[in-house]
Design an enzyme around this catalytic site. Structure first.
Site, PDB file in Angstrom:
ATOM      1  N   ASP A 572       0.758  -1.255   0.000  1.00  0.00           N
ATOM      2  CA  ASP A 572       0.000   0.000   0.000  1.00  0.00           C
ATOM      3  C   ASP A 572       0.787   1.303   0.000  1.00  0.00           C
ATOM      4  OD1 ASP A 572      -1.656  -2.083   0.508  1.00  0.00           O
ATOM      5  OD2 ASP A 572      -2.686  -1.168   2.202  1.00  0.00           O
ATOM      6  N   GLU A 805       0.607  -9.974  11.920  1.00  0.00           N
ATOM      7  CA  GLU A 805       0.568  -9.415  10.560  1.00  0.00           C
ATOM      8  C   GLU A 805       1.949  -8.914  10.133  1.00  0.00           C
ATOM      9  OE1 GLU A 805      -2.030  -6.041  10.268  1.00  0.00           O
ATOM     10  OE2 GLU A 805      -2.148  -6.151   8.074  1.00  0.00           O
TER      11      GLU A 805
END
Ligand SMILES: *[C@@H]1O[C@H](CO)[C@@H](O)[C@H](O)[C@H]1NC(C)=O
Ligand SMILES: *[C@@H]1O[C@H](CO)[C@@H](O)[C@H](O)[C@H]1NC(C)=O
Ligand SMILES: *[C@@H]1O[C@H](CO)[C@@H](O)[C@H](O)[C@H]1NC(C)=O
Ligand SMILES: *[C@@H]1O[C@H](CO)[C@@H](O)[C@H](O)[C@H]1NC(C)=O
Length: 835
Positions: A572, A805
């Site tokens: 991102d 994560e």
């Protein structure tokens, strides 16, 4: 991973839409002179009125013609690719995997792989809590702050064993299946609830604390199809009969023991508006009831106050001081569980359940060692259990979803629904991202394919079947009400200009490399879809310069982002050119295309299709001179993106307007981007994961001096190297750990991510085994990086109970969503040394 936002504003889309409509009308001039005027031969001059009428008709014809064309353009995005689908979805196409724990967002739940499947699942709560402390557990929520939960073992087909640690008790949830019949067979679910004084040490001599009294709620709910009929004996719900088209008749039994006065039974018959509001329905049904005459407890009150003539949601509540064992059996009406043998077999309960579960678990352990060989490699029991849990929660987190995405193309003024479709897919995180993500799935299946190649073929087939006529696959799949209810509206719409890395080619490469048992029929089935997919990338994601590629979907007019995000790339906020233009070239995308071209060439060759065009593309995209010419920067001694760029960007707070006397002070304005220096076309100075792709995807030649530079920079602790793995952005990069907006903390700007580290270990292993001058360096780095990653992810798991994560580059601490046994589970392949 991704914040998973969609770009390409609706406004822009609408503008383009209006423009093209205008153009469209002009482009279809109506030929007045062709209008038949023979009836009026004597009047050479048509009256103005007639002309006006004719023009009016002509315009109508024009509008009609355009409308047909426009409807066609608008429906293009929701038109399926015409090639046959890979999957023929029905119960008999994979009976063994018909029932499963395909609701990853539920702590414990099962459903079938069919549209409108009934669902079963577990909710629970602790009794005798204050109103503030009272909480029902149902969906995996980070807010529940459970010390640990996840599948410890799960084979994706027959059984699973999970532990859920709550405040001071532990729930062991398991299931065992007996496949057979034509409706997916039978199963039993067991919930063992035991006290677990994790946070309390009883001082010597004091009695242990009283075990909690817990309510276990096991439910079944229908999804707009079929019927349920509860059987209630002396006020106790003992079973539910039911029917759906996909399952036929079935029976769910709740073995009860009414002689044990410690156990209280309640039930609830309700009619729910949807699977996403089950917990709300339960809340409605709870009331206070007398408990052993002295106290009160929270109990379900039989019938839904809103009426429930034909219940589609039935809950069985068991309230008991711990420990307690609850079993629920499901039997299919068609003889199920071992095709007609059921008469001869003991019910799947108690001892029999123990035996069958143990047998499956032994097989799992044996197969785990056969596939990954961790004991043989010297890992101790804790490491092996950790690896089993990582694999187990990935495989146990595979979901089945059914529904339609909301999509939009430039031709649509508003989002339109995609066709309703099934998706069988793993998910990045059961709590935070319990749905399908395109680029994650390629990574997931690097691991899944080694465990069970049939599951991978099935998963890839489902994804490829989501392709539209243009060859586009929406990258985030939010299908069905359960999935939809977890995503804010603004992130739901998927735009067909936007790509996502074509990582499905990674497991496809693995399918191809199994020369011994290549499934040619499967390759033939997927090939037309792969061609369309490849073609879509090749056409829509090209850059302006020959051989260049560019991610679409960046915002060129942003005023608040420090660096406009590139959500489509998957990474991102990894910094790119500060000013998005058509001149940009993205090095990672070019490398993904090289990977795709190589796999396409090999698939084509394997099934006897023309491979030359892919082979040529692959040769060109892996040609180091061509690559270097577009992406190597001598100044930065690295592979880089190229574009209109300046490093001189900052977020600044504009001065607030002066307060009016007597009025409250005006709100503080948001930080805005300020550019101190004109951007110019140049290589983007931002050493990080993006720069590594020619190395990660093994495109740099083993003898290239560029490889030496890449390795040196990777190993450099001022840049990417840490004791815990490779950080995503060099400490020296201008945007290292910088927020993108004041509401947008850094994501891929320093943290350690396991998917990219997996590719790095894999590449180092490749270079360590290739002839070349940097072989020994690669070998050393490979050994060290592998050890660092395994030690840190394992240590954090032991410490926190979770796989995470991403990991902090300074401390190694797990961060972000958890459990994250999506691609972070690739740690298993790193341990196994299997790439
Ligand atoms: C179900 O799938 C099987 C195997 O793919 C196929 O042979 C059968 O025709 C399918 N049945 C239906 C009703 O689609
Ligand atoms: C780009 O950013 C601007 C300013 O922040 C915003 O108004 C606009 O909606 C964004 N455009 C897209 C396509 O998201
Ligand atoms: C990709 O696009 C280029 C340029 O449009 C074309 O020359 C090439 O044949 C395409 N490659 C494949 C494999 O379709
Ligand atoms: C590591 O990188 C820093 C920053 O670019 C540089 O100053 C230093 O010389 C490098 N160290 C080595 C050993 O190459």
């Amino acid at each position: 991973m991704a914040q998973k936002k969609t770009m390409a504003g609706e406004k822009r889309a609408r503008k383009i839409q209006e423009e093209s409509q205008g153009k469209g009308v002009h482009r279809k001039p109506v030929k007045l002179h062709k209008v038949d005027t023979r009836d009026h031969d004597d009047s050479v001059f048509l009256s103005r009125k007639v002309i006006a009428q004719l023009s009016f008709i002509a315009v109508l014809v024009g509008i009609a013609a355009f409308s047909v064309y426009d409807v066609h353009r608008q429906s293009r995005v929701i038109t399926r690719l015409s090639s046959p689908t890979v999957i023929t979805q029905n119960a008999s196409s994979s009976p063994a995997r018909f029932w499963g724990t395909y609701r990853p967002q539920a702590y414990f739940g099962l459903k079938t792989r069919s549209p409108q499947s009934p669902v079963v699942g577990l909710m629970w709560f602790t009794q005798f809590k204050s109103a503030e402390e009272f909480a029902i557990r149902h969906w995996c929520e980070q807010g529940d702050r459970l010390p640990r939960y996840g599948w410890l073992a799960h084979d994706g087909v027959n059984f699973g064993v999970q532990e859920i640690v709550d405040e001071d008790y532990i729930l062991k949830t398991s299931f065992v299946k007996r496949t057979g019949g034509s409706h997916g067979g039978d199963w039993t679910a067991r919930i063992v609830a035991e006290p677990h004084y994790r946070n309390r040490r009883t001082p010597e001599g004091e009695p242990p604390p009283k075990p909690a009294t817990v309510s276990l709620l096991f439910y079944i709910a229908l999804d707009n199809s079929g019927w349920l009929k509860p059987n209630i004996e002396s006020g106790i719900l003992t079973s539910v009969e039911g029917y759906t088209d996909a399952l036929g008749q079935f029976m769910l039994k709740f073995p009860t023991n009414s002689r044990n006065h410690e156990v209280l039974y309640n039930y609830y018959l309700s009619s729910t508006e949807g699977l996403h509001v089950l917990k709300g329905a339960v809340m409605r049904g709870l009331k206070m009831a007398p408990y052993k005459k002295r106290k009160q407890y929270v109990a379900l009150g039989g019938n839904d106050p809103r009426g429930s003539a034909e219940p589609n949601f039935i809950v069985h509540q068991v309230t008991v001081p711990l420990p307690h064992v609850m079993e629920v059996t499901y039997t299919s009406g068609d003889g199920g569980g071992g095709s007609g043998e059921r008469e001869d077999r003991e019910p799947l309960l108690g001892r029999t359940y123990d035996d069958e579960l143990r047998q499956h678990r032994d097989e799992f352990d044996e197969r785990f060692e056969r596939v990954f060989r961790l004991r043989e490699k010297g890992y101790d029991a804790e490491h092996v259990d950790f690896a089993k849990a990582a694999l187990g929660n990935l495989v146990g987190g595979i979901g089945f979803f059914y529904g339609s995405s909301l999509v939009q193309s430039l031709a649509n003024a508003a989002p339109v629904p995609y066709w309703a479709a099934p998706l069988y897919t793993a998910v990045p995180s059961r709590s935070f991202f319990p749905r399908g993500f395109l680029w994650d799935e390629g990574f997931h299946n690097l691991l899944v394919s080694q465990w069970d190649i049939d599951v991978t073929k099935d998963v890839l087939g489902h994804w490829l079947d989501l392709m539209n006529a243009d060859g586009w696959i929406p990258r985030e799949q939010i299908l069905g009400p359960e999935a939809r209810s977890k995503v804010p509206d603004e992130f739901v719409v998927q735009r067909d200009t936007n790509a996502n890395p074509p990582t499905l080619f990674l497991p496809l490469r693995y399918l191809l490399d199994r020369d011994d048992e290549r499934d040619y029929e499967y390759l033939r089935r997927v090939y037309p879809r792969l061609q369309a997919w490849y073609g879509w990338f090749n056409v829509t994601q090209r850059g302006d310069a020959p051989g260049a590629y560019r991610w679409r979907g960046r915002n060129a007019t942003t005023t608040h982002e420090l660096n406009p995000k590139t959500l489509t790339s998957g990474i991102d906020d990894a910094p790119r050119a500060s000013h998005p233009t058509d001149d940009e070239r993205h090095v990672d995308l070019r490398c993904w295309m090289a990977l795709a071209s190589g796999v396409m060439a090999d698939v084509a060759e394997a099934i006897g299709e023309p491979a030359a065009v892919y082979r040529a593309e692959y040769a060109y995209l892996t040609d180091n001179e061509a690559l270097d010419a577009l992406h190597w920067s001598d100044e930065h001694a690295a592979y880089c993106d190229y574009g209109l760029h300046t490093d001189a960007v900052k977020l600044k707070r504009p001065r607030a307007p002066p307060a009016q006397p007597g009025a409250p002070p005006p709100p503080r304005p948001d930080l805005q981007r300020s550019v101190a220096q004109e951007p110019r076309l140049q290589f983007v100075n931002s050493f990080g994961y993006t720069s590594l792709f020619p190395f990660l995807l093994q495109i740099v030649r083993p003898d290239s001096p560029k490889l030496e530079r890449v390795l040196a920079s990777v190993r450099n602790e001022s840049l990417l190297w840490t004791r815990y793995g490779l950080r995503s952005l060099a400490k020296t990069a201008p945007l290292y750990m910088k927020r993108n907006t004041e509401h947008d903390p850094p994501y891929w700007r320093g943290s350690i991510w396991i998917n990219i580290n997996f590719l790095a270990v894999r590449a180092l292993n490749f270079y360590a085994n290739s002839d070349g001058p940097y072989r020994d360096t690669a070998k050393e780095m490979y050994t060290e990086l592998r050890r660092n990653l395994v030690e840190n992810v394992f240590r954090e798991y032991q410490l926190t109970g979770y796989v995470w994560e991403h990991y902090n580059d300074e401390t190694g601490k797990g961060e972000g969503s958890h459990p994250f046994t999506g691609w972070s589970a690739l740690i298993v392949l790193i341990m196994a040394d299997s790439y």
